[in-house]
Design an enzyme around this catalytic site. Structure first.
Site, PDB file in Angstrom:
ATOM      1  N   LYS A  22       0.853  -1.204   0.000  1.00 46.46           N
ATOM      2  CA  LYS A  22       0.000   0.000   0.000  1.00 46.46           C
ATOM      3  C   LYS A  22       0.877   1.239   0.000  1.00 46.46           C
ATOM      4  CE  LYS A  22      -1.773   1.542   4.023  1.00 46.46           C
ATOM      5  NZ  LYS A  22      -1.461   2.948   4.345  1.00 46.46           N
ATOM      6  N   ASN A  23       1.868   1.275   0.899  1.00 42.97           N
ATOM      7  CA  ASN A  23       2.636   2.516   1.077  1.00 42.97           C
ATOM      8  C   ASN A  23       3.645   2.752  -0.040  1.00 42.97           C
ATOM      9  OD1 ASN A  23       1.089   3.007   3.266  1.00 42.97           O
ATOM     10  ND2 ASN A  23       2.637   2.441   4.788  1.00 42.97           N
ATOM     11  N   ARG A  94      -3.918  10.961   4.386  1.00 44.04           N
ATOM     12  CA  ARG A  94      -2.761  11.850   4.463  1.00 44.04           C
ATOM     13  C   ARG A  94      -1.854  11.696   3.243  1.00 44.04           C
ATOM     14  NH1 ARG A  94       0.726  14.460   7.810  1.00 44.04           N
ATOM     15  NH2 ARG A  94       2.939  14.120   7.390  1.00 44.04           N
ATOM     16  N   CYS A 118      -4.906  12.986  12.495  1.00 42.60           N
ATOM     17  CA  CYS A 118      -5.642  11.731  12.334  1.00 42.60           C
ATOM     18  C   CYS A 118      -5.569  11.019  13.677  1.00 42.60           C
ATOM     19  CB  CYS A 118      -5.049  10.888  11.207  1.00 42.60           C
ATOM     20  SG  CYS A 118      -3.508  10.112  11.672  1.00 42.60           S
ATOM     21  N   ARG A 123       0.544  14.841  12.797  1.00 37.57           N
ATOM     22  CA  ARG A 123       1.078  14.583  11.459  1.00 37.57           C
ATOM     23  C   ARG A 123       1.213  15.847  10.606  1.00 37.57           C
ATOM     24  NH1 ARG A 123      -1.277   9.022   9.331  1.00 37.57           N
ATOM     25  NH2 ARG A 123       0.782   8.905   8.388  1.00 37.57           N
ATOM     26  N   PRO A 124       2.005  16.804  11.086  1.00 37.76           N
ATOM     27  CA  PRO A 124       2.227  18.049  10.329  1.00 37.76           C
ATOM     28  C   PRO A 124       3.011  17.781   9.044  1.00 37.76           C
ATOM     29  CG  PRO A 124       3.725  17.918  12.175  1.00 37.76           C
ATOM     30  CD  PRO A 124       2.794  16.743  12.295  1.00 37.76           C
ATOM     31  N   MET A 125       3.251  18.872   8.289  1.00 37.55           N
ATOM     32  CA  MET A 125       3.997  18.728   7.025  1.00 37.55           C
ATOM     33  C   MET A 125       5.211  19.637   6.980  1.00 37.55           C
ATOM     34  SD  MET A 125       1.212  18.175   3.986  1.00 37.55           S
ATOM     35  CE  MET A 125       2.536  18.309   2.796  1.00 37.55           C
ATOM     36  N   ASP A 126       5.697  20.059   8.148  1.00 36.13           N
ATOM     37  CA  ASP A 126       6.818  21.017   8.155  1.00 36.13           C
ATOM     38  C   ASP A 126       8.049  20.465   7.445  1.00 36.13           C
ATOM     39  OD1 ASP A 126       8.120  20.353  11.460  1.00 36.13           O
ATOM     40  OD2 ASP A 126       6.715  19.195  10.277  1.00 36.13           O
ATOM     41  N   LEU A 127       8.304  19.163   7.570  1.00 38.94           N
ATOM     42  CA  LEU A 127       9.515  18.606   6.939  1.00 38.94           C
ATOM     43  C   LEU A 127       9.380  18.592   5.404  1.00 38.94           C
ATOM     44  CD1 LEU A 127      10.042  15.657   9.454  1.00 38.94           C
ATOM     45  CD2 LEU A 127      11.278  17.837   9.397  1.00 38.94           C
ATOM     46  N   ASP A 308       4.434   0.492  12.046  1.00 36.63           N
ATOM     47  CA  ASP A 308       3.197  -0.080  11.496  1.00 36.63           C
ATOM     48  C   ASP A 308       2.990  -1.524  11.918  1.00 36.63           C
ATOM     49  OD1 ASP A 308       3.339   1.681   8.297  1.00 36.63           O
ATOM     50  OD2 ASP A 308       2.861   2.316  10.332  1.00 36.63           O
ATOM     51  N   ILE A 330       7.620   6.874  16.975  1.00 41.25           N
ATOM     52  CA  ILE A 330       7.338   7.579  15.713  1.00 41.25           C
ATOM     53  C   ILE A 330       6.086   8.438  15.805  1.00 41.25           C
ATOM     54  CG2 ILE A 330       6.897   7.282  13.245  1.00 41.25           C
ATOM     55  CD1 ILE A 330       9.707   6.390  14.033  1.00 41.25           C
ATOM     56  N   ARG A 400      -8.710  -0.265   4.439  1.00 35.75           N
ATOM     57  CA  ARG A 400      -7.735   0.694   3.896  1.00 35.75           C
ATOM     58  C   ARG A 400      -6.421   0.008   3.551  1.00 35.75           C
ATOM     59  NH1 ARG A 400      -7.040   6.244   6.957  1.00 35.75           N
ATOM     60  NH2 ARG A 400      -5.636   6.331   5.176  1.00 35.75           N
TER      61      ARG A 400
HETATM   62  C1  EPZ Z   1       4.376   6.842   6.270  1.00 33.20           C
HETATM   63  O1  EPZ Z   1       3.630   7.928   6.804  1.00 33.20           O
HETATM   64  C2  EPZ Z   1       3.411   5.681   6.172  1.00 33.20           C
HETATM   65  N1  EPZ Z   1       2.318   6.031   5.268  1.00 33.20           N
HETATM   66  C3  EPZ Z   1       2.855   5.353   7.558  1.00 33.20           C
HETATM   67  O2  EPZ Z   1       2.010   4.207   7.423  1.00 33.20           O
HETATM   68  C4  EPZ Z   1       4.028   4.992   8.463  1.00 33.20           C
HETATM   69  O3  EPZ Z   1       3.534   4.732   9.765  1.00 33.20           O
HETATM   70  C5  EPZ Z   1       5.014   6.165   8.501  1.00 33.20           C
HETATM   71  O4  EPZ Z   1       5.444   6.471   7.153  1.00 33.20           O
HETATM   72  C6  EPZ Z   1       6.250   5.862   9.336  1.00 33.20           C
HETATM   73  O5  EPZ Z   1       6.894   4.726   8.838  1.00 33.20           O
HETATM   74  C7  EPZ Z   1       2.537   5.999   3.931  1.00 33.20           C
HETATM   75  O6  EPZ Z   1       3.616   5.684   3.468  1.00 33.20           O
HETATM   76  C8  EPZ Z   1       1.374   6.348   3.059  1.00 33.20           C
HETATM   77  P1  EPZ Z   1       6.496  10.181   8.435  1.00 33.20           P
HETATM   78  P2  EPZ Z   1       4.275   9.420   6.833  1.00 33.20           P
HETATM   79  O7  EPZ Z   1       6.472  11.413   7.632  1.00 33.20           O
HETATM   80  O8  EPZ Z   1       5.087   9.624   5.616  1.00 33.20           O
HETATM   81  C9  EPZ Z   1       6.254  13.368  11.911  1.00 33.20           C
HETATM   82  C10 EPZ Z   1       0.087   2.924   7.694  1.00 33.20           C
HETATM   83  O9  EPZ Z   1      -0.391   2.395   8.703  1.00 33.20           O
HETATM   84  N2  EPZ Z   1       6.336  14.344  10.809  1.00 33.20           N
HETATM   85  O10 EPZ Z   1       7.697   9.281   8.395  1.00 33.20           O
HETATM   86  O11 EPZ Z   1       3.193  10.367   7.148  1.00 33.20           O
HETATM   87  C11 EPZ Z   1       4.920  12.649  11.906  1.00 33.20           C
HETATM   88  O12 EPZ Z   1       3.962  13.403  12.610  1.00 33.20           O
HETATM   89  C12 EPZ Z   1       0.614   4.338   7.759  1.00 33.20           C
HETATM   90  O13 EPZ Z   1       0.217   2.358   6.575  1.00 33.20           O
HETATM   91  C13 EPZ Z   1       6.540  15.688  11.124  1.00 33.20           C
HETATM   92  O14 EPZ Z   1       6.641  16.069  12.285  1.00 33.20           O
HETATM   93  O15 EPZ Z   1       5.234   9.272   8.095  1.00 33.20           O
HETATM   94  C14 EPZ Z   1       5.237  11.347  12.594  1.00 33.20           C
HETATM   95  O16 EPZ Z   1       5.190  11.534  13.987  1.00 33.20           O
HETATM   96  C15 EPZ Z   1       0.375   4.987   9.112  1.00 33.20           C
HETATM   97  N3  EPZ Z   1       6.594  16.596  10.113  1.00 33.20           N
HETATM   98  C16 EPZ Z   1       6.673  11.057  12.150  1.00 33.20           C
HETATM   99  O17 EPZ Z   1       7.205  12.309  11.703  1.00 33.20           O
HETATM  100  C17 EPZ Z   1       6.479  16.227   8.794  1.00 33.20           C
HETATM  101  O18 EPZ Z   1       6.570  17.102   7.907  1.00 33.20           O
HETATM  102  C18 EPZ Z   1       6.771  10.054  11.037  1.00 33.20           C
HETATM  103  O19 EPZ Z   1       6.115  10.586   9.946  1.00 33.20           O
HETATM  104  C19 EPZ Z   1       6.294  14.870   8.506  1.00 33.20           C
HETATM  105  C20 EPZ Z   1       6.230  13.939   9.518  1.00 33.20           C
END
Ligand code: EPZ
Length: 422
Positions: A22-23, A94, A118, A123-127, A308, A330, A400
Site C-alpha cells: 500500500k505505502n 494523508r 488523524c 502529522r504536520p507537514m513542516d519537513l 506499522d 514515531i 484501507r
Molecule cells: C508513512 O507515513 C506511512 N504512510 C505510515 O504508514 C508509516 O507509519 C510512517 O510512514 C512511518 O513509517 C505511507 O507511506 C502512506 P512520516 P508518513 O512522515 O510519511 C512526523 C500505515 O499504517 N512528521 O515518516 O506520514 C509525523 O507526525 C501508515 O500504513 C513531522 O513532524 O510518516 C510522525 O510523527 C500509518 N513533520 C513522524 O514524523 C512532517 O513534515 C513520522 O512521519 C512529517 C512527519
C-alpha cells in the site's frame, strides 16, 4: 458499518499470498504527475486507500484505470486540468499530500490541503515544506491549504532533514527529479517503499543514487518518460500475517515474503521463540508448542522495528510468557488498540509513549472497536487466539490496508466471517 466476527480456532496452517505494498503504491501513483507519458503499475493491492488516491488523481484531470481486478493501474497525466488537492479528499488520506512535490516540479505550482490530524497523531507537514523550500519553492499556508509555487522552476540543493520522514523524503525526491542541477538529500528515510519509488523513477529516466541509505543524490533532468513498474511486496501485510502462527500456533507460509523486508521484525519474532525460514516461495513461520516469550520493542525508522507493526506485535505480547515493554517513538498516539485488547483480558499499562504488557495464558473473545488501520488488525490477531467470539466493529479501517482479510485467514483455517452492517 460492517464488522468482523472471529472465533478462536486453534493452530493455523497453510499459505497466505502477500499483496503489493500500500505505502509503495501510494507514492508510485502520484509519480505519474511527473510525466506526460503513461505510467502503469502491476501487482497493485486492492484497497480503499488506492481508490482514494485514484479519485484524487482523477480530480486533477489524470486518467487512472484499474485493470485485471485492480491489480494493474494504468495512468496518464498528459492533460491535467487542476493543480489543487481538495481538503475533502486529503483529510481522508494523508498520503494525498504526495501530489505536492510532483505538481510543483512539473507545473511550478500546487495547492494542497493540509491533511489535518488523524487518530494516531497531528502529522504536520513542516519537513515536506522545508525540503521543497530548499529546492526554491515558495510555500505559504492559507485557509488550511499549502499554496506552493516555483515560477522559475525548482533548483537542486543540499538539504538535511531534521527527521527521516518517509513522506517528506518521497515528496522531495520526486520534486528533485525535474529540478535544475543536483540535489543531495541527507537524513533521508530508508524504507523499502522509497527504494521502490526510486527504482520506478529511474525507469522513467530519473538520475538518482543512494536510495535505501540516509543520503540520496538526484541529478535533475528536463523531462521523464513513461514506464511500467511492479509494486514491491507489502512488508507490513507480510509482518502482520507472520504473526498468525506466532499467536495461534501452527505453520504458515507467506507467499512473496522476503527476509530483507522484515529483518528487524524477524529478529524479535525469533527472540520470542518463533521460527522463521526462507522457502523458494517466500517465508515460513512456525510456533510448534508453548507460549512465546516476552520481548521488548522500540519503533524506529527503517531498518528499525516498524511502527506499522507495533499494534500487531502488542497483540502477540498479550499472550506471551513474561512482561514486555513496547516504546512507540514515531507517532504520539499509537496505542489506541491497548484499551480494546484489555477488554479481551490483556494486561497493558500505557504511560505516554510506553506500553507495558504482562502476558496472560488465554485471551477471552469480546466485542471490540477498530480505531485505526493497524489497530484493527491487531484486534483480529487477538481474536484468532482468544477463547470464544470476538466482534471487531468499524472494519472500514481494515479495508484501507488489508485486501481480502477473511479469505486469506480462512485459507489457513481461521474461523472468521464479515458481518454486513446497516
Ligand atoms: C508513512 O507515513 C506511512 N504512510 C505510515 O504508514 C508509516 O507509519 C510512517 O510512514 C512511518 O513509517 C505511507 O507511506 C502512506 P512520516 P508518513 O512522515 O510519511 C512526523 C500505515 O499504517 N512528521 O515518516 O506520514 C509525523 O507526525 C501508515 O500504513 C513531522 O513532524 O510518516 C510522525 O510523527 C500509518 N513533520 C513522524 O514524523 C512532517 O513534515 C513520522 O512521519 C512529517 C512527519
Amino acid at each position: 458499518m460492517d464488522s468482523i466476527l472471529v472465533t478462536g480456532n486453534g493452530p493455523l496452517n497453510g499459505q497466505i499470498p502477500i499483496a503489493g505494498a500500500k505505502n509503495a503504491c501510494l507514492t508510485l501513483m502520484p509519480a505519474t504527475l511527473l510525466s506526460e507519458e503513461p505510467l502503469t503499475l502491476t501487482n497493485a493491492p486492492r484497497l480503499s486507500d488506492i481508490k482514494t488516491m485514484t479519485a484524487l488523481l482523477q480530480s486533477l484531470g489524470a486518467e487512472v484505470s484499474a485493470l485485471q481486478d485492480g491489480q494493474v493501474i494504468a495512468m496518464s497525466s498528459h492533460d491535467l486540468t487542476s493543480q489543487t488537492a481538495d481538503y475533502d479528499i486529503v483529510r481522508k488520506m494523508r498520503a494525498s499530500n504526495l501530489v505536492l512535490g510532483p505538481l510543483l516540479a512539473r507545473f511550478g505550482q500546487a495547492v494542497v490541503s493540509l491533511p489535518g490530524g488523524c487518530a494516531i497523531g497531528a502529522r504536520p507537514m513542516d519537513l515536506h515544506v522545508e525540503g521543497l523550500e530548499a529546492l526554491g519553492a515558495e510555500i505559504e499556508l492559507k485557509d488550511g491549504y499549502l499554496h506552493a509555487k516555483a515560477p522559475g522552476g525548482l533548483k537542486g540543493a543540499v538539504h538535511e532533514m531534521r527527521f527521516a520522514s518517509v513522506g517528506a523524503t518521497e515528496n522531495i525526491v520526486m520534486a528533485a527529479t525535474l529540478a535544475k542541477g543536483t540535489t543531495v538529500l541527507k537524513n533521508a528515510a530508508r524504507e523499502p517503499e522509497i527504494v521502490d519509488l526510486v527504482e520506478c523513477l529511474r525507469k522513467m529516466g530519473a538520475q538518482i543514487s543512494g536510495e535505501g541509505t540516509s543520503t540520496i543524490e538526484i541529478q535533475g533532468v528536463d523531462r521523464l518518460h513513461g514506464a511500467t513498474h511492479q509494486v514491491v511486496t507489502d512488508r507490513i501485510e507480510l509482518g502482520t500475517y507472520m504473526l498468525t502462527p506466532a499467536i495461534c500456533g501452527g505453520e504458515v507460509e507467506l507467499l512473496g515474503g522476503r527476509m530483507s523486508l522484515v529483518s528487524s521484525f524477524v529478529e524479535k519474532l525469533e527472540a520470542a521463540g518463533v521460527s522463521v525460514s526462507e522457502t523458494e516461495k517466500g517465508l515460513k513461520v512456525a510456533r510448534k508448542n508453548g507460549r512465546v516469550r516476552a520481548v521488548g520493542v522500540v519503533t524506529e525508522p527503517f531498518p528499525g522495528f516498524p511502527t506499522d507493526l507495533q499494534a500487531q506485535m502488542m497483540a502477540l505480547m498479550c499472550t506471551a510468557e513474561g512482561t514486555s515493554v513496547l516504546e512507540e517513538r514515531i507517532f504520539e498516539n499509537r496505542f489506541m488498540h491497548a484499551p480494546e485488547l484489555t477488554r479481551m483480558g490483556a494486561q497493558i499499562e500505557v504511560h505516554g509513549g510506553t506500553a507495558t504488557v504482562t502476558g496472560v495464558e488465554q485471551l477471552k473473545g469480546a466485542p471490540v472497536m477498530a480505531t485505526d488501520l493497524r489497530a484493527s488488525v491487531s484486534l483480529i490477531l487477538a481474536g484468532l487466539a482468544a477463547e470464544g467470539e470476538t466482534t471487531v466493529s468499524r472494519v472500514y479501517h481494515l479495508d484501507r490496508g488489508y485486501e481480502h482479510v477473511v479469505r486469506k485467514l480462512e485459507g489457513v483455517g481461521a474461523k472468521i466471517e464479515r458481518i454486513k452492517g446497516e
